[in-house]
Design a protein around this motif. Structure first.
Motif, PDB file in Angstrom:
ATOM      1  N   VAL A   1      79.209   9.807  83.221  1.00  0.00           N
ATOM      2  CA  VAL A   1      78.648   9.438  84.517  1.00  0.00           C
ATOM      3  C   VAL A   1      78.293   7.960  84.466  1.00  0.00           C
ATOM      4  O   VAL A   1      78.092   7.399  83.369  1.00  0.00           O
ATOM      5  N   HIS A   2      78.237   7.312  85.610  1.00  0.00           N
ATOM      6  CA  HIS A   2      77.873   5.895  85.634  1.00  0.00           C
ATOM      7  C   HIS A   2      76.438   5.720  85.150  1.00  0.00           C
ATOM      8  O   HIS A   2      75.560   6.544  85.430  1.00  0.00           O
ATOM      9  N   GLU A   3      76.206   4.634  84.446  1.00  0.00           N
ATOM     10  CA  GLU A   3      74.874   4.412  83.867  1.00  0.00           C
ATOM     11  C   GLU A   3      73.766   4.365  84.920  1.00  0.00           C
ATOM     12  O   GLU A   3      72.619   4.727  84.637  1.00  0.00           O
ATOM     13  N   LEU A   4      74.089   3.954  86.149  1.00  0.00           N
ATOM     14  CA  LEU A   4      73.066   3.857  87.189  1.00  0.00           C
ATOM     15  C   LEU A   4      72.616   5.224  87.711  1.00  0.00           C
ATOM     16  O   LEU A   4      71.568   5.333  88.342  1.00  0.00           O
ATOM     17  N   ASP A   5      73.424   6.252  87.453  1.00  0.00           N
ATOM     18  CA  ASP A   5      73.051   7.611  87.859  1.00  0.00           C
ATOM     19  C   ASP A   5      72.751   8.508  86.662  1.00  0.00           C
ATOM     20  O   ASP A   5      72.382   9.669  86.842  1.00  0.00           O
ATOM     21  N   ALA A   6      72.907   7.994  85.459  1.00  0.00           N
ATOM     22  CA  ALA A   6      72.774   8.828  84.264  1.00  0.00           C
ATOM     23  C   ALA A   6      71.383   9.431  84.135  1.00  0.00           C
ATOM     24  O   ALA A   6      71.220  10.578  83.697  1.00  0.00           O
ATOM     25  N   GLU A   7      70.377   8.690  84.542  1.00  0.00           N
ATOM     26  CA  GLU A   7      69.009   9.172  84.414  1.00  0.00           C
ATOM     27  C   GLU A   7      68.790  10.449  85.211  1.00  0.00           C
ATOM     28  O   GLU A   7      68.025  11.333  84.808  1.00  0.00           O
ATOM     29  N   ASP A   8      69.473  10.571  86.337  1.00  0.00           N
ATOM     30  CA  ASP A   8      69.318  11.761  87.168  1.00  0.00           C
ATOM     31  C   ASP A   8      69.868  13.000  86.474  1.00  0.00           C
ATOM     32  O   ASP A   8      69.444  14.123  86.749  1.00  0.00           O
ATOM     33  N   ASN A   9      70.846  12.819  85.588  1.00  0.00           N
ATOM     34  CA  ASN A   9      71.400  13.948  84.861  1.00  0.00           C
ATOM     35  C   ASN A   9      70.558  14.305  83.637  1.00  0.00           C
ATOM     36  O   ASN A   9      70.420  15.467  83.280  1.00  0.00           O
TER      37      ASN A   9
ATOM     38  N   LYS B   1      64.462  15.261  84.667  1.00  0.00           N
ATOM     39  CA  LYS B   1      64.180  16.180  85.767  1.00  0.00           C
ATOM     40  C   LYS B   1      64.554  15.525  87.101  1.00  0.00           C
ATOM     41  O   LYS B   1      64.620  14.294  87.206  1.00  0.00           O
ATOM     42  N   ILE B   2      64.768  16.351  88.106  1.00  0.00           N
ATOM     43  CA  ILE B   2      65.098  15.827  89.430  1.00  0.00           C
ATOM     44  C   ILE B   2      63.899  15.037  89.952  1.00  0.00           C
ATOM     45  O   ILE B   2      62.796  15.542  90.033  1.00  0.00           O
ATOM     46  N   LYS B   3      64.149  13.772  90.317  1.00  0.00           N
ATOM     47  CA  LYS B   3      63.050  12.889  90.712  1.00  0.00           C
ATOM     48  C   LYS B   3      62.811  12.861  92.215  1.00  0.00           C
ATOM     49  O   LYS B   3      61.684  12.714  92.661  1.00  0.00           O
ATOM     50  N   ASP B   4      63.872  12.995  92.998  1.00  0.00           N
ATOM     51  CA  ASP B   4      63.750  12.908  94.448  1.00  0.00           C
ATOM     52  C   ASP B   4      63.004  14.131  94.987  1.00  0.00           C
ATOM     53  O   ASP B   4      63.475  15.270  94.843  1.00  0.00           O
TER      54      ASP B   4
ATOM     55  N   TYR C   1      67.446  24.016  86.282  1.00  0.00           N
ATOM     56  CA  TYR C   1      68.388  23.076  85.677  1.00  0.00           C
ATOM     57  C   TYR C   1      67.828  22.537  84.372  1.00  0.00           C
ATOM     58  O   TYR C   1      66.656  22.174  84.285  1.00  0.00           O
ATOM     59  N   GLU C   2      68.681  22.506  83.366  1.00  0.00           N
ATOM     60  CA  GLU C   2      68.311  21.929  82.080  1.00  0.00           C
ATOM     61  C   GLU C   2      69.106  20.634  81.899  1.00  0.00           C
ATOM     62  O   GLU C   2      70.340  20.657  81.921  1.00  0.00           O
ATOM     63  N   PRO C   3      68.431  19.507  81.741  1.00  0.00           N
ATOM     64  CA  PRO C   3      69.137  18.229  81.578  1.00  0.00           C
ATOM     65  C   PRO C   3      70.091  18.253  80.384  1.00  0.00           C
ATOM     66  O   PRO C   3      69.856  18.940  79.396  1.00  0.00           O
TER      67      PRO C   3
END
Length: 312
Positions: free
Chosen positions: A97-105, A108-111, A123-125
């Motif tokens: 995944v792109h590094e700018l979205d990697a944290e979301d994977n 935990k879900i932040k939004d 969901y388990e990261p």
């Protein structure tokens, strides 16, 4: 769950399949699969949210244990929610995944809005094996090369994967027509700069995240251009003038033209709440209803939620 297995895996071109087609009644994105015919095994584009829906590949002689790579188009859970379940079949599977979205994977879900929608989803990261950093980076599996095209807008790290095979140029676009306005991590200006990259690729097939296959080339171009206009208009409706009847009718018409009938129906209903005697909206509603799309209350909820978030 078994009732969903009436959905059959379909071939896009040789060795390229749509595993989970679009279904507005089933959570999760479309899922695509490439059989590399090599030690790299099977490659998934996105994973959706339900591992059981992916077991359909077993009907064609494939094994979930052979899924060795999963390319994620962006950091929204409806595209990567089943990743942790894939590890139950192959603990060595690699995620990209792109590094700018990697944290979301990986976290935990932040939004808060996304967290509310999927409050009951467990969901388990997962650990991201390869964080894509460079535009046009190449990932090679067997004889298949995937060009990673960074298309920020829907999310900062949205990526489209370009594959040339069987004489076709195929783009796995993720949420290419998804909301790309200035809310919830979206960026309209970035989106409008990203899409022209795709217009010059001479694409034959667009494998989208929440649509059926889009082909041939002329339809792909029309689809991308339509959604550039769609997001420009949507940004005005949601953030500036929710009751602009002309723009609402434009959004309904655009949705109808590209076959997003549930959205067209929704825009018509919302417009007719504002202007009950709008003849054009009534006519378009009649045409749209012939396709029997599911009724949704998406646009009104989006406007209200955006207004509420501004007030808090």
């Amino acid at each position: 769950m078994l009732k969903f297995f009436v959905i059959k895996m379909r071939k896009v071109v040789d060795n390229v399949y749509i595993v989970k087609p679009f279904d507005p009644n089933v959570q999760g994105s479309c899922v695509y699969m490439i059989d590399t015919k090599s030690d790299d095994g099977l490659v998934l584009i996105d994973a959706g949210m339900d591992i059981e829906l992916l077991r359909v590949i077993e009907e064609d002689g494939f094994d979930l244990k052979e899924i060795k790579h999963c390319l994620i188009t962006h950091g929204h859970i409806d595209h990567y929610g089943a990743c942790h379940k894939l590890k139950d079949f192959n603990k060595d599977i690699k995620f990209y995944v792109h590094e700018l979205d990697a944290e979301d994977n990986e976290l935990k879900i932040k939004d808060p809005y996304i967290a509310q929608i999927y409050a009951n989803y467990k969901y388990e990261p997962v650990k991201i094996t390869n964080k894509i950093k460079n535009d046009n980076e190449i990932l090679k599996f067997g004889n298949y090369e995937f060009k990673c095209i960074h298309i920020p807008g829907h999310t900062p790290g949205s990526v489209a994967y370009l594959l040339e095979t069987g004489g076709k140029r195929i783009l796995f676009g993720g949420d290419l027509p998804g909301i790309a306005i200035n809310i919830r991590g979206g960026d309209l200006d970035a989106y409008l700069k990203s899409m022209p990259k795709l217009l010059g690729l001479n694409l034959d097939i667009l494998c989208e995240g929440h649509e059926d296959l889009i082909q041939p080339a002329e339809k792909v171009l029309k689809f991308i251009k339509a959604y550039m206009e769609f997001n420009k208009s949507l940004n005005i409706i949601v953030l500036k003038n929710p009751s602009d009847s002309k723009i609402l009718l434009d959004l309904a018409s655009l949705s109808f033209e590209v076959g997003f009938y549930e959205n067209a129906l929704d825009f018509c209903h919302y417009l007719l709440e504002i202007e009950p005697d709008n003849i054009k909206a009534k006519k378009l509603l009649e045409e749209t209803s012939k396709y029997n799309p599911p009724k949704i209350d998406w646009i009104k909820n989006l406007i209200n939620q955006t207004a509420d978030s501004r007030d808090t």
